[in-house]
Design a protein around this motif. Sequence first.
Motif, PDB file in Angstrom:
ATOM      1  N   ASN A 139      -1.381   1.667   8.435  1.00  0.00           N
ATOM      2  CA  ASN A 139      -1.559   3.117   8.331  1.00  0.00           C
ATOM      3  C   ASN A 139      -2.007   3.766   9.633  1.00  0.00           C
ATOM      4  O   ASN A 139      -2.258   4.975   9.674  1.00  0.00           O
ATOM      5  CB  ASN A 139      -2.568   3.431   7.216  1.00  0.00           C
TER       6      ASN A 139
ATOM      7  N   LEU B 121       0.790   4.106   1.339  1.00  0.00           N
ATOM      8  CA  LEU B 121       0.961   4.873   2.567  1.00  0.00           C
ATOM      9  C   LEU B 121       1.700   4.098   3.645  1.00  0.00           C
ATOM     10  O   LEU B 121       1.867   4.573   4.743  1.00  0.00           O
ATOM     11  CB  LEU B 121      -0.403   5.329   3.094  1.00  0.00           C
TER      12      LEU B 121
ATOM     13  N   GLN C  66      -9.552   7.228   2.446  1.00  0.00           N
ATOM     14  CA  GLN C  66      -9.894   7.080   1.033  1.00  0.00           C
ATOM     15  C   GLN C  66      -8.877   6.211   0.308  1.00  0.00           C
ATOM     16  O   GLN C  66      -9.230   5.421  -0.562  1.00  0.00           O
ATOM     17  CB  GLN C  66      -9.983   8.449   0.355  1.00  0.00           C
ATOM     18  N   SER C  67      -7.612   6.326   0.677  1.00  0.00           N
ATOM     19  CA  SER C  67      -6.593   5.522  -0.001  1.00  0.00           C
ATOM     20  C   SER C  67      -6.745   4.043   0.335  1.00  0.00           C
ATOM     21  O   SER C  67      -6.462   3.180  -0.503  1.00  0.00           O
ATOM     22  CB  SER C  67      -5.192   6.017   0.349  1.00  0.00           C
TER      23      SER C  67
ATOM     24  N   HIS D 197       0.848  -1.177   0.000  1.00  0.00           N
ATOM     25  CA  HIS D 197       0.000   0.000   0.000  1.00  0.00           C
ATOM     26  C   HIS D 197       0.890   1.235   0.000  1.00  0.00           C
ATOM     27  O   HIS D 197       1.879   1.280   0.724  1.00  0.00           O
ATOM     28  CB  HIS D 197      -0.908  -0.016   1.230  1.00  0.00           C
TER      29      HIS D 197
ATOM     30  N   ILE E 109       0.721  12.912   3.918  1.00  0.00           N
ATOM     31  CA  ILE E 109       0.206  13.289   2.606  1.00  0.00           C
ATOM     32  C   ILE E 109       0.107  14.807   2.585  1.00  0.00           C
ATOM     33  O   ILE E 109      -0.501  15.391   3.471  1.00  0.00           O
ATOM     34  CB  ILE E 109      -1.194  12.688   2.372  1.00  0.00           C
TER      35      ILE E 109
ATOM     36  N   ARG F  91      -9.546   2.882  -1.845  1.00  0.00           N
ATOM     37  CA  ARG F  91      -9.038   2.744  -3.220  1.00  0.00           C
ATOM     38  C   ARG F  91      -8.194   1.485  -3.366  1.00  0.00           C
ATOM     39  O   ARG F  91      -8.268   0.797  -4.385  1.00  0.00           O
ATOM     40  CB  ARG F  91      -8.216   3.969  -3.613  1.00  0.00           C
TER      41      ARG F  91
END
Length: 95
Positions: free
Chosen positions: A64, A7, A81-82, A5, A13, A85
């Motif tokens: 995360n 992140l 949101q990531s 992933h 960010i 996704r």
Amino acid sequence: ALPQHPLQQQQPIPPGPQLSFVPSLPHLLSGISTPHPHDVLCGRGGGTNNHIGNSHWRTLVGANKRLYISLPKRQKMLVAQSIVRAVRSQNPPGR
């Protein structure tokens, strides 16, 4: 092996115009009779806890968690949101 992933490096960010809406996919979410391994199931107990898609989701969330806690509210939304996704970008897409 789980996909890496973006992140997971735990770098903040940057704020700005890259805010993107994670669209709902109602056409993909209706009429599901059998979930596939990339799906994330809602519910309690062993059925959902042991589902491979839920295990992958928990891994993404865990990877995360520190980053999420360290960010202001607006950037926390980007982390969430990531993760959505990442689940939806699998083949076949997680639902």
